[in-house]
Design a protein around this motif. Sequence first.
Motif, PDB file in Angstrom:
ATOM      1  N   HIS A   1      27.425 -34.742  61.406  1.00  0.00           N
ATOM      2  CA  HIS A   1      26.020 -35.103  61.606  1.00  0.00           C
ATOM      3  C   HIS A   1      25.172 -34.469  60.511  1.00  0.00           C
ATOM      4  O   HIS A   1      24.276 -35.113  59.942  1.00  0.00           O
ATOM      5  CB  HIS A   1      25.550 -34.646  62.987  1.00  0.00           C
ATOM      6  CG  HIS A   1      24.143 -35.056  63.310  1.00  0.00           C
ATOM      7  ND1 HIS A   1      23.793 -36.358  63.579  1.00  0.00           N
ATOM      8  CD2 HIS A   1      22.987 -34.334  63.391  1.00  0.00           C
ATOM      9  CE1 HIS A   1      22.494 -36.423  63.826  1.00  0.00           C
ATOM     10  NE2 HIS A   1      21.982 -35.218  63.715  1.00  0.00           N
TER      11      HIS A   1
ATOM     12  N   LYS B   1      23.177 -36.635  57.598  1.00  0.00           N
ATOM     13  CA  LYS B   1      21.739 -36.498  57.368  1.00  0.00           C
ATOM     14  C   LYS B   1      21.469 -36.167  55.913  1.00  0.00           C
ATOM     15  O   LYS B   1      20.510 -36.660  55.312  1.00  0.00           O
ATOM     16  CB  LYS B   1      21.158 -35.414  58.279  1.00  0.00           C
ATOM     17  CG  LYS B   1      21.145 -35.782  59.754  1.00  0.00           C
ATOM     18  CD  LYS B   1      20.276 -34.850  60.564  1.00  0.00           C
ATOM     19  CE  LYS B   1      18.820 -35.083  60.281  1.00  0.00           C
ATOM     20  NZ  LYS B   1      17.937 -34.320  61.194  1.00  0.00           N
TER      21      LYS B   1
ATOM     22  N   HIS C   1      30.825 -33.015  65.390  1.00  0.00           N
ATOM     23  CA  HIS C   1      29.423 -33.446  65.453  1.00  0.00           C
ATOM     24  C   HIS C   1      28.564 -32.561  64.547  1.00  0.00           C
ATOM     25  O   HIS C   1      27.729 -33.068  63.774  1.00  0.00           O
ATOM     26  CB  HIS C   1      28.920 -33.370  66.892  1.00  0.00           C
ATOM     27  CG  HIS C   1      27.463 -33.691  67.032  1.00  0.00           C
ATOM     28  ND1 HIS C   1      26.973 -34.981  67.085  1.00  0.00           N
ATOM     29  CD2 HIS C   1      26.367 -32.878  67.111  1.00  0.00           C
ATOM     30  CE1 HIS C   1      25.652 -34.949  67.183  1.00  0.00           C
ATOM     31  NE2 HIS C   1      25.259 -33.694  67.213  1.00  0.00           N
TER      32      HIS C   1
END
Length: 234
Positions: A221, A225, A217
């Motif tokens: 993540h 982004k 994650h």
Amino acid sequence: MSATIRIELNGRLFLRDPEQTELGRTIVKESIRLIDELGFEHFTFKKLAQQISSTEASVYRYFENKHKLLLYLVSWYWNWLDYRISYHTHHVADASEKLRTFIRILAGSHGSEPLEANVDVQALARIVVLEASKAYLTKEVDADNKAGLFQDYKNLCHKIALMVQEIAPDCPFPHALVSTLFEAARKHLFFAQHLPSLTEVNLDSDGATSLESFLNHLAFHSLAKEASAVGTTL
């Protein structure tokens, strides 16, 4: 068929290469066992010498002090990790899958391991969680760095940072992300074991953790982004 790995380290970590003699190999193996059992603060060369039925002087012939011994053990572990990552990603073309494999190994998954070591790598992994930061959080860090004593760790971080750059060429912080993954892996495993209110990572009844999920994650993540910011997709 398993292959036993022989790891060569920076000669400045030791006074005499412990891999070259039976006594040296015993010093390394028993130091891992004792540090794992006692903790680095309570570990001494005197206790080690007693354990191996030798003398403190004989231990000092191999290592200048216990800090250099810790550096040696931690560097050994990073090299072992590097071997495992290289083995398991050798035929993997996709950079994202390579990064997931690195995270799986970093999170402590051994699974079916075709590589063998001549030390207790499980005990050494526990030492790395508890003690690795002490190898560089010292007043001598700059001198040790100049002597190349952290080069194995830095090389491994750079290797994984290249994976990150392959996934997200515009990522402005590839080395920062990778070193954060290394630090987070150790810290959150420690928190899960001893200070559980500081993390959502947890241990199940078999000793497995959700650390791999957390690290995936954290990494993907962040990269997603970054890709979104520049208008691309992973």
